[in-house]
Enzyme design. Structure first.
Site, PDB file in Angstrom:
ATOM      1  N   CYS A 154       7.730 -15.488   0.276  1.00 30.52           N
ATOM      2  CA  CYS A 154       6.474 -15.652  -0.450  1.00 30.52           C
ATOM      3  C   CYS A 154       6.740 -15.540  -1.948  1.00 30.52           C
ATOM      4  O   CYS A 154       7.537 -14.720  -2.380  1.00 30.52           O
ATOM      5  CB  CYS A 154       5.461 -14.581  -0.049  1.00 30.52           C
ATOM      6  SG  CYS A 154       4.615 -14.902   1.492  1.00 30.52           S
ATOM      7  N   ASP A 193      -4.938   4.448  10.448  1.00 27.47           N
ATOM      8  CA  ASP A 193      -4.220   5.646  10.009  1.00 27.47           C
ATOM      9  C   ASP A 193      -5.173   6.780   9.652  1.00 27.47           C
ATOM     10  O   ASP A 193      -4.943   7.936  10.028  1.00 27.47           O
ATOM     11  CB  ASP A 193      -3.332   5.317   8.811  1.00 27.47           C
ATOM     12  CG  ASP A 193      -2.597   6.549   8.312  1.00 27.47           C
ATOM     13  OD1 ASP A 193      -1.889   7.196   9.120  1.00 27.47           O
ATOM     14  OD2 ASP A 193      -2.743   6.888   7.123  1.00 27.47           O
TER      15      ASP A 193
END
Length: 164
Positions: free
Chosen positions: A80, A132
Site C-alpha cells: 500500500c 478488546d
C-alpha cells in the site's frame, strides 16, 4: 488488486509482488466507505452504551483507533502507498437487532490512488478495539460483515455494493 482488465496489478509478469507505480495516474478526489459489525450479548451493548466498561469509553476510543489505523494503513498492508488523507471519519451506531454495534468508516483524499484499504483498515481496527475494550464482559463477541460499501474517483470510476 485488479483494475486493469482482470489482471492483478500487484504482480509482475514473472509472478513476484511489487508496488504499483501510480506516478502517471491523474489526481482525482477519491473516497471510500467501509463497514463492519461487532455482535455481542445485549448486556454487553448496554454496558458499552452506559459508559460502564472497565477500560473506559469504548466507542470514543474505538473511533480514535480507527482513524489512527487509516493513517497507518501503508505500515500494516504490504504494497500500500503512504497517502495524505484529507478526511477520515468513523461512525459507530448501536443496533439492538444484532445486538451490537455497526461501524462505518470513510476515507478521502485528492490523489493518484484509491483509499479503499484505508477505509477497510479503519473499520476493522475500530471493531478490534471494541472487542478488546469489552472482552472482559463478553469474550464471545464476534466481528463480521467487514466490507467495502462504495468508492468514488479514479480511473475505474465509482462503485457501490449492491443492496442485499
Amino acid at each position: 488488486m485488479s483494475d486493469d482488465g482482470g489482471r492483478l496489478t500487484h504482480l509482475a509478469a514473472s509472478g513476484e509482488a511489487h508496488m504499483v507505480d501510480v506516478g502517471q495516474k491523474n489526481e482525482t478526489v477519491r473516497t471510500a466507505i467501509a463497514s463492519a459489525t461487532v455482535t455481542m450479548e445485549p448486556r454487553t451493548l448496554q454496558t458499552i452504551l452506559a459508559g460502564d466498561a472497565k477500560k473506559g469509553d469504548v466507542i470514543g476510543t474505538a473511533r480514535i483507533a480507527g482513524i489512527m489505523a487509516a493513517k497507518r494503513t501503508h505500515e500494516l498492508i504490504p504494497l500500500c502507498h503512504p497517502l495524505l488523507l484529507t478526511k477520515v471519519t468513523v461512525e459507530i451506531e448501536p443496533d439492538e437487532t444484532l445486538p451490537g454495534l455497526r461501524i462505518q468508516a470513510t476515507a478521502s483524499l485528492t490523489g493518484r490512488t484509491g483509499v479503499e484499504m484505508e477505509a477497510l483498515t479503519a473499520a476493522s481496527v475500530t471493531a478490534l478495539t471494541i472487542y478488546d475494550m469489552a472482552k472482559a464482559v463478553d469474550k464471545a463477541m464476534s466481528i463480521g460483515d467487514i466490507a467495502l460499501i462504495e468508492k468514488t474517483g479514479g480511473k475505474s470510476g465509482d462503485w457501490r455494493r449492491a443492496a442485499n
